[in-house]
Design a protein around this motif. Structure first.
Motif, PDB file in Angstrom:
ATOM      1  N   GLN A  31       0.825  -1.212   0.000  1.00  0.00           N
ATOM      2  CA  GLN A  31       0.000   0.000   0.000  1.00  0.00           C
ATOM      3  C   GLN A  31       0.856   1.258   0.000  1.00  0.00           C
ATOM      4  OE1 GLN A  31      -2.600  -0.682   3.354  1.00  0.00           O
ATOM      5  NE2 GLN A  31      -4.115  -1.718   2.084  1.00  0.00           N
ATOM      6  N   GLN A  32       1.924   1.268   0.775  1.00  0.00           N
ATOM      7  CA  GLN A  32       2.817   2.431   0.798  1.00  0.00           C
ATOM      8  C   GLN A  32       3.482   2.639  -0.553  1.00  0.00           C
ATOM      9  OE1 GLN A  32       5.382   1.477   4.096  1.00  0.00           O
ATOM     10  NE2 GLN A  32       4.139   2.633   5.543  1.00  0.00           N
ATOM     11  N   GLU A  35       0.844   4.060  -2.930  1.00  0.00           N
ATOM     12  CA  GLU A  35       0.547   5.452  -2.562  1.00  0.00           C
ATOM     13  C   GLU A  35       1.643   6.391  -3.054  1.00  0.00           C
ATOM     14  OE1 GLU A  35      -1.887   7.202  -0.957  1.00  0.00           O
ATOM     15  OE2 GLU A  35      -3.180   5.450  -0.871  1.00  0.00           O
ATOM     16  N   LYS A  38       1.597   6.575  -7.043  1.00  0.00           N
ATOM     17  CA  LYS A  38       0.427   7.179  -7.689  1.00  0.00           C
ATOM     18  C   LYS A  38       0.521   8.698  -7.767  1.00  0.00           C
ATOM     19  CE  LYS A  38      -3.092   7.828  -4.143  1.00  0.00           C
ATOM     20  NZ  LYS A  38      -4.394   7.406  -3.675  1.00  0.00           N
ATOM     21  N   LYS A  39       1.400   9.284  -6.996  1.00  0.00           N
ATOM     22  CA  LYS A  39       1.575  10.738  -7.037  1.00  0.00           C
ATOM     23  C   LYS A  39       2.239  11.187  -8.337  1.00  0.00           C
ATOM     24  CE  LYS A  39       1.788  11.055  -2.062  1.00  0.00           C
ATOM     25  NZ  LYS A  39       2.618  11.246  -0.885  1.00  0.00           N
ATOM     26  N   HIS A  78      -6.528   1.771  -6.072  1.00  0.00           N
ATOM     27  CA  HIS A  78      -6.134   3.190  -6.060  1.00  0.00           C
ATOM     28  C   HIS A  78      -6.285   3.857  -7.428  1.00  0.00           C
ATOM     29  CE1 HIS A  78      -4.317   1.981  -2.237  1.00  0.00           C
ATOM     30  NE2 HIS A  78      -4.437   3.252  -1.916  1.00  0.00           N
TER      31      HIS A  78
END
Length: 94
Positions: A31-32, A35, A38-39, A78
């Protein structure tokens, strides 16, 4: 839609995991990673994700397609596309 939690639960039921702490840590690391990526990106490479996560967690409890599926499920959750580019996979995008 398959979620990372569903994949982990299914694998745990098959006795692939004996260490709950390692499973939770792996899920958090995936997940990290997603995250963070995805930026700047709209596609997650399973090969790059696997390499990065294994640097942090060398004794990763998953490998192969199961690991790719966990990464893909989290990426899709996501809103990101997935590039299955590990050796042995078809190399398609979803």
């Amino acid at each position: 839609m398959i979620t990372p939690t569903a994949i982990l639960q299914a694998l745990a039921e098959e006795s692939m995991f004996t260490d709950d702490v390692a499973v939770r840590r792996l899920k958090i690391l995936v997940q990290q990673y997603v995250e963070t990526r995805k930026k700047r990106h709209d596609v997650i490479s399973t090969a790059k994700a696997g390499t990065a996560i294994r640097e942090v967690m060398p004794s990763c409890p998953l490998s192969g397609e199961a690991f790719d599926d966990l990464i893909a499920a989290c990426a899709i959750e996501h809103g990101l596309a997935v590039l299955f580019d590990n050796p042995g996979t078809s190399g398609t995008e979803i």
